[in-house]
Design an enzyme around this catalytic site. Structure first.
Site, PDB file in Angstrom:
ATOM      1  N   GLY A  10      95.565 -16.088  78.126  1.00  0.00           N
ATOM      2  CA  GLY A  10      96.696 -15.168  78.196  1.00  0.00           C
ATOM      3  C   GLY A  10      97.649 -15.581  79.305  1.00  0.00           C
ATOM      4  O   GLY A  10      97.318 -15.518  80.490  1.00  0.00           O
ATOM      5  N   VAL A  14     100.486 -10.941  83.746  1.00  0.00           N
ATOM      6  CA  VAL A  14      99.359 -10.926  84.672  1.00  0.00           C
ATOM      7  C   VAL A  14      98.798 -12.335  84.848  1.00  0.00           C
ATOM      8  O   VAL A  14      98.701 -12.859  85.957  1.00  0.00           O
ATOM      9  CB  VAL A  14      98.260  -9.943  84.184  1.00  0.00           C
ATOM     10  CG1 VAL A  14      97.016 -10.081  85.045  1.00  0.00           C
ATOM     11  CG2 VAL A  14      98.775  -8.514  84.222  1.00  0.00           C
ATOM     12  N   PRO A  94      97.483  -3.449  74.124  1.00  0.00           N
ATOM     13  CA  PRO A  94      98.449  -2.362  73.898  1.00  0.00           C
ATOM     14  C   PRO A  94      97.752  -1.077  73.419  1.00  0.00           C
ATOM     15  O   PRO A  94      96.587  -1.123  73.029  1.00  0.00           O
ATOM     16  CB  PRO A  94      99.347  -2.915  72.793  1.00  0.00           C
ATOM     17  CG  PRO A  94      98.522  -3.944  72.089  1.00  0.00           C
ATOM     18  CD  PRO A  94      97.592  -4.508  73.117  1.00  0.00           C
ATOM     19  N   ALA A 224      93.856   4.305  89.838  1.00  0.00           N
ATOM     20  CA  ALA A 224      94.942   3.926  90.749  1.00  0.00           C
ATOM     21  C   ALA A 224      96.292   4.121  90.046  1.00  0.00           C
ATOM     22  O   ALA A 224      97.212   4.730  90.604  1.00  0.00           O
ATOM     23  CB  ALA A 224      94.777   2.470  91.194  1.00  0.00           C
ATOM     24  N   SER A 270     113.368   9.572  89.367  1.00  0.00           N
ATOM     25  CA  SER A 270     114.028   8.604  88.490  1.00  0.00           C
ATOM     26  C   SER A 270     114.142   9.169  87.083  1.00  0.00           C
ATOM     27  O   SER A 270     113.683  10.273  86.805  1.00  0.00           O
ATOM     28  CB  SER A 270     113.212   7.307  88.446  1.00  0.00           C
ATOM     29  OG  SER A 270     111.990   7.534  87.767  1.00  0.00           O
ATOM     30  N   CYS A 277     101.765  -0.500  82.138  1.00  0.00           N
ATOM     31  CA  CYS A 277     100.479   0.040  82.605  1.00  0.00           C
ATOM     32  C   CYS A 277     100.378   1.557  82.692  1.00  0.00           C
ATOM     33  O   CYS A 277      99.413   2.131  82.204  1.00  0.00           O
ATOM     34  CB  CYS A 277     100.156  -0.541  83.975  1.00  0.00           C
ATOM     35  SG  CYS A 277      99.590  -2.228  83.873  1.00  0.00           S
TER      36      CYS A 277
HETATM   37  C1  UDX Z   1     101.966  -0.665  88.279  1.00  0.00           C
HETATM   38  C2  UDX Z   1     101.098  -0.536  89.541  1.00  0.00           C
HETATM   39  O1  UDX Z   1     101.947  -0.256  90.668  1.00  0.00           O
HETATM   40  C3  UDX Z   1     100.315  -1.832  89.766  1.00  0.00           C
HETATM   41  O2  UDX Z   1      99.443  -1.677  90.870  1.00  0.00           O
HETATM   42  C4  UDX Z   1      99.504  -2.145  88.511  1.00  0.00           C
HETATM   43  O3  UDX Z   1      98.811  -3.376  88.659  1.00  0.00           O
HETATM   44  C5  UDX Z   1     100.410  -2.219  87.294  1.00  0.00           C
HETATM   45  O4  UDX Z   1     101.146  -1.004  87.170  1.00  0.00           O
HETATM   46  P1  UDX Z   1     104.269  -1.850  87.683  1.00  0.00           P
HETATM   47  O5  UDX Z   1     104.178  -1.079  86.416  1.00  0.00           O
HETATM   48  O6  UDX Z   1     104.543  -3.301  87.614  1.00  0.00           O
HETATM   49  O7  UDX Z   1     102.917  -1.697  88.526  1.00  0.00           O
HETATM   50  O8  UDX Z   1     105.428  -1.214  88.607  1.00  0.00           O
HETATM   51  P2  UDX Z   1     105.536   0.038  89.594  1.00  0.00           P
HETATM   52  O9  UDX Z   1     106.239  -0.409  90.800  1.00  0.00           O
HETATM   53  O10 UDX Z   1     104.233   0.712  89.787  1.00  0.00           O
HETATM   54  O11 UDX Z   1     106.516   1.017  88.820  1.00  0.00           O
HETATM   55  C6  UDX Z   1     106.179   1.647  87.607  1.00  0.00           C
HETATM   56  C7  UDX Z   1     107.304   2.543  87.139  1.00  0.00           C
HETATM   57  O12 UDX Z   1     107.450   3.680  87.976  1.00  0.00           O
HETATM   58  C8  UDX Z   1     108.669   1.847  87.131  1.00  0.00           C
HETATM   59  O13 UDX Z   1     109.379   2.223  85.977  1.00  0.00           O
HETATM   60  C9  UDX Z   1     109.323   2.386  88.374  1.00  0.00           C
HETATM   61  O14 UDX Z   1     110.723   2.348  88.301  1.00  0.00           O
HETATM   62  C10 UDX Z   1     108.795   3.814  88.407  1.00  0.00           C
HETATM   63  N1  UDX Z   1     108.818   4.414  89.744  1.00  0.00           N
HETATM   64  C11 UDX Z   1     108.054   3.885  90.748  1.00  0.00           C
HETATM   65  C12 UDX Z   1     109.597   5.536  89.988  1.00  0.00           C
HETATM   66  O15 UDX Z   1     110.287   6.032  89.100  1.00  0.00           O
HETATM   67  N2  UDX Z   1     109.593   6.090  91.242  1.00  0.00           N
HETATM   68  C13 UDX Z   1     108.832   5.587  92.259  1.00  0.00           C
HETATM   69  O16 UDX Z   1     108.879   6.155  93.360  1.00  0.00           O
HETATM   70  C14 UDX Z   1     108.044   4.442  92.002  1.00  0.00           C
HETATM   71  P1  ADP Z   2     100.031  -8.778  80.399  1.00  0.00           P
HETATM   72  O1  ADP Z   2     101.153  -7.951  80.974  1.00  0.00           O
HETATM   73  O2  ADP Z   2      98.732  -8.008  80.342  1.00  0.00           O
HETATM   74  O3  ADP Z   2      99.879 -10.104  81.054  1.00  0.00           O
HETATM   75  P2  ADP Z   2     101.351 -10.059  78.124  1.00  0.00           P
HETATM   76  O4  ADP Z   2     101.640  -9.475  76.781  1.00  0.00           O
HETATM   77  O5  ADP Z   2     102.477 -10.422  79.016  1.00  0.00           O
HETATM   78  O6  ADP Z   2     100.359  -9.012  78.840  1.00  0.00           O
HETATM   79  O7  ADP Z   2     100.433 -11.362  77.966  1.00  0.00           O
HETATM   80  C1  ADP Z   2      99.298 -11.453  77.175  1.00  0.00           C
HETATM   81  C2  ADP Z   2      99.263 -12.824  76.514  1.00  0.00           C
HETATM   82  O8  ADP Z   2      97.991 -12.991  75.879  1.00  0.00           O
HETATM   83  C3  ADP Z   2     100.308 -13.052  75.416  1.00  0.00           C
HETATM   84  O9  ADP Z   2     101.120 -14.164  75.754  1.00  0.00           O
HETATM   85  C4  ADP Z   2      99.471 -13.329  74.144  1.00  0.00           C
HETATM   86  O10 ADP Z   2     100.039 -14.332  73.309  1.00  0.00           O
HETATM   87  C5  ADP Z   2      98.156 -13.815  74.725  1.00  0.00           C
HETATM   88  N1  ADP Z   2      97.011 -13.665  73.828  1.00  0.00           N
HETATM   89  C6  ADP Z   2      96.632 -12.572  73.131  1.00  0.00           C
HETATM   90  N2  ADP Z   2      95.498 -12.812  72.425  1.00  0.00           N
HETATM   91  C7  ADP Z   2      95.129 -14.096  72.689  1.00  0.00           C
HETATM   92  C8  ADP Z   2      94.036 -14.939  72.288  1.00  0.00           C
HETATM   93  N3  ADP Z   2      93.069 -14.481  71.468  1.00  0.00           N
HETATM   94  N4  ADP Z   2      93.995 -16.211  72.758  1.00  0.00           N
HETATM   95  C9  ADP Z   2      94.960 -16.659  73.596  1.00  0.00           C
HETATM   96  N5  ADP Z   2      96.001 -15.920  74.021  1.00  0.00           N
HETATM   97  C10 ADP Z   2      96.103 -14.649  73.578  1.00  0.00           C
END
Ligand code: UDX
Ligand code: ADP
Length: 463
Positions: A10, A14, A94, A224, A270, A277
Site C-alpha cells: 500500500g 500512510v 474504507p 485517539a 470549522s 480517519c
Molecule cells: C487524524 C489524526 O489527527 C491522526 O493522529 C490520525 O493518524 C489520522 O487522523 P488527519 O485526519 O490527517 O489526522 O488530520 P487532523 O489534523 O486530525 O484533522 C482532521 C479534521 O479535523 C480536518 O478536517 C481538520 O480541518 C479538522 N479540525 C481539526 C477542525 O475542524 N478543528 C480543529 O481544531 C482540528
Molecule cells: P491510506 O490513507 O490508508 O494510506 P490510501 O488509499 O491512500 O490509504 O492507500 C492505500 C493503497 O493500498 C492504495 O494505493 C491501494 O491501491 C493499495 N492497495 C489496496 N489493496 C492492495 C493489495 N491487495 N495489494 C497492494 N496494494 C493494495
C-alpha cells in the site's frame, strides 16, 4: 531477530510517507513499497520528485534522498513479500458500502487479500504489521488466515497504528509523540515486538515507544481519533450557540484552552471535520460497541458524527438563507477543497458535502484549491451518487487562479484553511464581485474586520 528487509503493501498517504522516513532513518534496512496501482507506483518513481503522488511538506526531499538507495517503489508484490522479514500492511480500509455493517463497519477485503497473498508467497517466518486503521480484533482474523492457508511458516502479527496527521506527516513521523506497538504475550510475540522496537529506536527515544497487547493497540488508535474528533464536534456545537448569543467561539476556545486540563489543541471551530480517519474510526467504534450490545456507548460516540453532519449542513443552509433564500444560477466560489491545509487529500472533506447541498439548490460553483485537480473534485462528487456525473460537471468548475474563480461571484466560501488565502488582494477580489459581496468563512481564517472595512458582507463560524 534483526530486521534487514521491510516490505510495505500500500503506497498511499500512510504507507508512502512512513516508509520514506523509515528508509531515511535506517540506512541499513532495505524498504520496498508495493501497490497494485501502477499509475501510483509510476508517480512515486517519477524522475522529478515534485511529481510524487502525495503532497506533504518535506516529503519530496526525503524521497529524493533515499529513493533508489534503500527505498524502492514497485508493483511486484510477490517478490517484495518473499524478500521481506517484516511486512507492513498499509492498504485502504474504507467504510463498507454494502451488506452487513453498510455505512459503519470497515471493509476489510483489501486486508484479507493481502493476508492471503502473504500466506501464499511466504517461504520463511515473517512479522506482519497492521498499519492501516482497523477495527479491534482484526489481528485475530489475519492470524487465522495466515496460519490456515500458509506454507507452514510462522507469522507474528503486530499492531502498530499510525498517528501521523496529513499536512504534518513528515514532522509527525520524525518526532512522534509516541509509537505504539501491540503484540502477543508469547515469547515469539515479544521477540517480534522487540524487532520492530529496534527499527523505531533508530530515531525515536525509547521512552516514547510503548508496547501493549494487540487489542489495546488496535483500540487505542480508534479511541485517539474519536477523542480528537469529539473535541472538534464539541467546539462546533458551541459555535452554533455562540451565533445565537453575543459570545465568540474563538474567544471561548481560547479561554477554555488555557485551562491546562483542557489544553488549546483541536478547539478550532470549522465547517466540520473531514479526512479518511475520524468518521471511519468513530463509525467502527460505534459498530463494535453495538455488536457487543453496548447501545449507550454506541449512541454516545455516534453523536460526534451527527454533530459534524449538522455543522456541514448548517453551513450550506446559511449560505442559501443569507443569499435571499436562493442560490439558483448564482456563482458561488469555493476557496479550498482539501479536508485541511497542506494536503491534496480530499477524503470526506466538508467541501464535498457543502457543494452537494448547493448543487441541489442549483448553484454554479467555481473552485480554487492550490493542490486539488478538477478530476478529483468531480470524482468526489460522483462518489456521493446524488446525481449523474454529467450534472456535476455542469455545476462545478475549477480554476487555476483565485482571482478568476472569484470574478463575478455572488459569494465566496472558505472551505480549507490554506495560508495563502489570507494573503490575497481582497480589495481586488471585492472589486470583481457582484454586490453585495458575501464571504462565508468556514475556517475562521480571514480577518473579518479588514474584509468588512473593504465592504464585504462577512460571515464566520461561531460569532
Ligand atoms: C487524524 C489524526 O489527527 C491522526 O493522529 C490520525 O493518524 C489520522 O487522523 P488527519 O485526519 O490527517 O489526522 O488530520 P487532523 O489534523 O486530525 O484533522 C482532521 C479534521 O479535523 C480536518 O478536517 C481538520 O480541518 C479538522 N479540525 C481539526 C477542525 O475542524 N478543528 C480543529 O481544531 C482540528
Ligand atoms: P491510506 O490513507 O490508508 O494510506 P490510501 O488509499 O491512500 O490509504 O492507500 C492505500 C493503497 O493500498 C492504495 O494505493 C491501494 O491501491 C493499495 N492497495 C489496496 N489493496 C492492495 C493489495 N491487495 N495489494 C497492494 N496494494 C493494495
Amino acid at each position: 531477530m534483526k530486521i534487514k528487509n521491510i516490505c510495505c503493501i500500500g503506497a498511499g498517504y500512510v504507507g508512502g510517507p512512513t516508509m520514506a522516513v523509515i528508509a531515511q532513518k535506517c540506512p541499513g534496512i532495505k524498504v520496498t513499497v508495493v501497490d497494485l496501482n501502477e499509475a501510483r507506483i509510476a508517480a512515486w518513481n517519477d524522475k522529478d520528485v515534485n511529481n510524487i503522488p502525495i503532497y506533504e511538506p518535506g516529503l519530496n526531499e526525503i524521497v529524493g534522498n533515499v529513493r533508489g538507495k534503500n527505498l524502492f517503489f514497485s508493483t511486484d508484490v510477490d517478490k517484495a513479500i518473499d524478500e521481506a522479514d517484516l511486512i507492513f500492511i498499509s492498504v485502504n480500509t474504507p467504510t463498507k458500502t454494502y451488506g452487513t455493517g453498510k455505512g459503519m463497519a470497515a471493509d476489510l477485503k483489501h486486508i484479507e487479500l493481502c493476508a492471503r497473498q502473504i500466506a501464499k508467497v511466504a517461504k520463511n517466518n515473517k512479522v506482519i504489521v497492521e498499519k492501516s486503521t482497523l477495527p479491534v480484533r482484526t489481528a485475530e482474523a489475519l492470524k487465522s488466515i495466515l496460519d490456515n492457508t500458509g506454507n507452514g511458516v510462522q507469522f507474528q502479527i503486530l499492531s502498530n497504528p499510525e498517528f501521523l496527521a496529513e499536512g504534518t506527516a513528515v514532522e509527525d513521523l520524525l518526532s512522534p509523540d509516541r509509537v505504539l506497538i501491540g503484540g502477543e504475550t508469547t515469547p515469539e510475540g515479544q521477540e517480534a515486538i522487540k524487532s520492530l522496537v529496534e527499527v523505531y529506536a533508530n530515531w525515536v527515544p525509547r521512552e516514547r515507544i510503548l508496547t501493549t497487547n494487540v487489542w489495546s493497540s488496535e483500540l487505542s488508535k480508534l479511541v485517539a481519533n474519536a477523542f480528537l474528533a469529539q473535541r472538534v464536534s464539541s467546539i462546533n456545537a458551541i459555535s452554533e450557540l455562540c451565533e445565537k448569543t453575543e459570545a465568540n467561539v474563538s474567544e471561548v476556545a481560547r479561554a477554555i484552552g488555557m485551562d491546562s486540563r483542557i489544553g488549546p489543541k483541536f478547539l478550532k471551530a470549522s465547517v466540520g471535520f473531514g479526512g479518511s480517519c475520524f468518521q471511519k474510526d468513530i463509525l467502527n467504534l460505534v459498530y463494535i460497541s453495538k455488536a457487543f450490545g453496548l447501545n449507550e456507548v454506541a449512541d454516545y460516540w455516534e453523536q460526534v458524527i451527527i454533530m459534524n453532519d449538522h455543522q456541514k449542513r448548517r453551513f450550506s443552509k446559511n449560505i442559501v438563507q443569507t443569499l435571499y433564500n436562493t442560490v439558483s444560477g448564482k456563482k458561488i466560489t469555493f476557496l479550498g477543497w482539501a479536508f485541511k491545509k497542506d494536503t491534496n487529500d480530499t477524503r470526506e472533506s466538508a467541501a464535498i458535502y457543502v457543494a452537494d447541498d448547493l448543487i441541489n439548490e442549483q448553484a454554479k460553483i467555481a473552485l480554487f484549491d492550490p493542490k486539488v485537480s478538477q478530476t478529483q473534485v468531480l470524482s468526489d462528487l460522483d462518489y456521493l451518487a446524488t446525481r449523474k456525473p454529467a450534472e456535476n460537471e455542469k455545476h462545478i468548475t475549477s480554476y487555476d487562479n483565485p482571482y478568476d474563480a472569484c470574478k463575478n461571484a455572488h459569494a465566496i466560501a472558505i472551505l480549507t484553511e490554506w495560508d495563502e488565502f489570507r494573503e490575497y488582494d481582497w480589495q481586488r477580489i471585492y472589486d470583481g464581485m457582484l454586490k453585495p459581496a458575501f464571504v462565508f468563512d468556514g475556517r475562521n481564517l480571514l480577518d473579518g474586520e479588514k474584509l468588512k472595512a473593504i465592504g464585504f458582507n462577512f460571515h464566520s463560524i461561531g460569532s
